[in-house]
Design an enzyme around this catalytic site. Structure first.
Site, short mmCIF file in Angstrom:
data_model
loop_
_atom_site.label_atom_id
_atom_site.label_comp_id
_atom_site.label_asym_id
_atom_site.label_seq_id
_atom_site.Cartn_x
_atom_site.Cartn_y
_atom_site.Cartn_z
N HIS A 1 12.46 51.12 58.22
CA HIS A 1 12.86 51.43 56.84
C HIS A 1 12.41 52.84 56.45
O HIS A 1 12.47 53.21 55.27
CB HIS A 1 12.22 50.45 55.86
CG HIS A 1 12.79 49.06 55.90
ND1 HIS A 1 14.14 48.80 56.00
CD2 HIS A 1 12.19 47.84 55.82
CE1 HIS A 1 14.33 47.49 56.00
NE2 HIS A 1 13.17 46.89 55.90
N SER B 1 18.58 42.76 45.06
CA SER B 1 18.10 42.07 46.26
C SER B 1 16.61 42.38 46.50
O SER B 1 15.83 41.48 46.85
CB SER B 1 18.95 42.52 47.46
OG SER B 1 18.53 41.86 48.63
N LYS C 1 16.60 45.88 52.20
CA LYS C 1 17.59 45.00 51.58
C LYS C 1 19.03 45.52 51.63
O LYS C 1 19.89 45.09 50.86
CB LYS C 1 17.24 44.66 50.12
CG LYS C 1 15.82 44.27 49.86
CD LYS C 1 15.22 43.37 50.91
CE LYS C 1 15.79 41.98 50.93
NZ LYS C 1 15.18 41.19 52.06
S1 PPS Z 1 15.08 43.47 54.90
O1 PPS Z 1 13.99 42.62 54.34
O2 PPS Z 1 15.00 44.83 54.39
O3 PPS Z 1 15.13 43.42 56.35
O4 PPS Z 1 16.41 42.83 54.28
P1 PPS Z 1 17.88 43.13 54.77
O5 PPS Z 1 18.18 42.30 55.94
O6 PPS Z 1 18.09 44.59 54.86
O7 PPS Z 1 18.75 42.66 53.53
C1 PPS Z 1 18.83 41.32 53.10
C2 PPS Z 1 20.08 41.22 52.27
O8 PPS Z 1 21.22 41.22 53.15
C3 PPS Z 1 21.96 40.03 52.94
N1 PPS Z 1 22.64 39.57 54.16
C4 PPS Z 1 23.96 39.33 54.22
N2 PPS Z 1 24.93 39.47 53.29
C5 PPS Z 1 26.19 39.10 53.65
N3 PPS Z 1 26.49 38.59 54.85
C6 PPS Z 1 25.55 38.42 55.81
N4 PPS Z 1 25.88 37.91 56.98
C7 PPS Z 1 24.21 38.81 55.50
N5 PPS Z 1 23.03 38.79 56.18
C8 PPS Z 1 22.09 39.25 55.34
C9 PPS Z 1 20.89 39.05 52.45
O9 PPS Z 1 21.48 37.90 51.88
C10 PPS Z 1 20.15 39.92 51.46
O10 PPS Z 1 20.93 40.24 50.30
P2 PPS Z 1 20.90 39.37 48.94
O11 PPS Z 1 21.77 40.15 47.99
O12 PPS Z 1 19.47 39.33 48.49
O13 PPS Z 1 21.47 38.03 49.26
#
Ligand code: PPS
Length: 302
Positions: free
Chosen positions: A117, A147, A53
């Site tokens: 991860h 998250s 996340k």
């Molecule tokens: S995972 O399941 O571990 O692969 O998840 P991961 O991709 O690491 O994290 C998901 C969170 O990243 C946010 N996210 C973004 N935030 C801002 N801008 C962009 N473009 C973007 N892309 C992914 C996603 O919304 C999740 O965070 P939260 O706070 O839950 O919204």
């Protein structure tokens, strides 16, 4: 093979956690361990490493666009990102998904983009031997915890999170899948001091100025991507656009229940303020001080 319907909040298949090499894990990430441990990396591989996340999907998509948007634009509109970027330690065979190592072994792209991860001490040795490039992304603990909580609610192959208070207690104890956030981000930070092929990025910096971070990535990877191309990429990786993109937003994954919470949820810095009570925040700050004796600094607001 029929894919089991996992989209139910109290699904009996939610996995148990157990201790694996000192880290809380589920069988989805340990069942294929011999192959993960012995995975053969290549010098031109790029490993995208994160605590869950922290912005994995975001940086994965940026790298995918930087490397492949000119070669194979069709692929980006027809194949989900998780089919193009193997999740190294994943083993979801009961959902008819190939393992992360199998997918990586069969990738024909150069470079191979690979997601993990794993905490730094569990990364397969060949990545270090081959001096592969690594992009690590870290996110401040409070937003990362929020998250992760919503992710565990909607992802039926994660342990049941319980309520927010219960989850936060667990997070402070480091009892989440992939172990303590504290050790993960600081372990990788320490590694960066001796391993020069590692770029350490922050989610907060990406939110603050995505274009600047895209440039930083290009410079680390010695890519001569034009300014126009970088600007184009910076636009399509904005949260609202990614959220609508079915190849990126995880809608195709059978065990995620979007009725509970979307994968692309808020994408903000500081959303923790809508979740932490004053008492929880004070307790968290205390735990944080005890566990984070490092030069690594995060921003919890921008
Ligand atoms: S995972 O399941 O571990 O692969 O998840 P991961 O991709 O690491 O994290 C998901 C969170 O990243 C946010 N996210 C973004 N935030 C801002 N801008 C962009 N473009 C973007 N892309 C992914 C996603 O919304 C999740 O965070 P939260 O706070 O839950 O919204």
């Amino acid at each position: 093979m029929e894919i089991p319907d996992m989209a139910s909040e109290k699904h009996p298949c939610r996995p148990e956690m157990f201790d694996f090499e000192g880290i809380s894990m589920t069988t989805f990430f340990t069942d294929n361990w011999e192959k993960v441990k012995n995975f053969q990396s290549r010098p031109d591989d790029i490993l995208i490493a994160t605590y869950p996340k922290a912005g994995t999907t975001w940086v994965s998509y940026i790298l995918d666009l930087l490397y492949f948007s000119n070669d194979d634009p069709e692929c980006q509109t027809s194949q989900p990102l998780n089919m193009r970027i193997p999740f190294l330690e994943s083993c979801f065979q009961e959902f008819s998904m190939v393992t992360g190592t199998e997918m990586a072994d069969s990738l024909t792209t150069t470079p191979r983009l690979i997601k993990t991860h794993l905490p730094v001490q569990l990364v397969p040795k060949s990545f270090w031997d081959q001096n592969s490039r690594i992009v690590y992304v870290a996110r401040n603990a409070k937003d990362n915890a929020v998250s992760y909580f919503h992710f565990d609610r909607m992802n039926m192959v994660q342990p049941e999170p319980g309520d927010w208070n219960h989850f936060l207690e667990k997070f402070m104890k480091g009892k989440n899948v992939f172990g303590p956030w504290f050790d993960h981000v600081s372990g990788w930070w320490e590694k960066k001091q001796t391993y020069s092929n590692l770029l350490y990025l922050f989610y907060e910096d990406l939110v603050e100025d995505t274009g600047r971070e895209v440039e930083r990535l290009c410079s680390f990877l010695s890519l001569s991507t034009s300014v126009e191309e970088r600007e184009k990429i910076t636009k399509v990786v904005q949260f609202d656009i990614m959220k609508q993109n079915k190849m990126i937003n995880h809608e195709t994954i059978p065990f995620m229940d979007f009725k509970i919470s979307p994968f692309m949820r808020k994408g903000k810095v500081g959303d923790w303020k809508c979740h932490f009570t004053v008492a929880q925040n004070e307790q968290f700050d205390e735990v944080y001080k005890q566990k984070m004796n490092t030069t690594l600094k995060f921003r919890t607001e921008i």
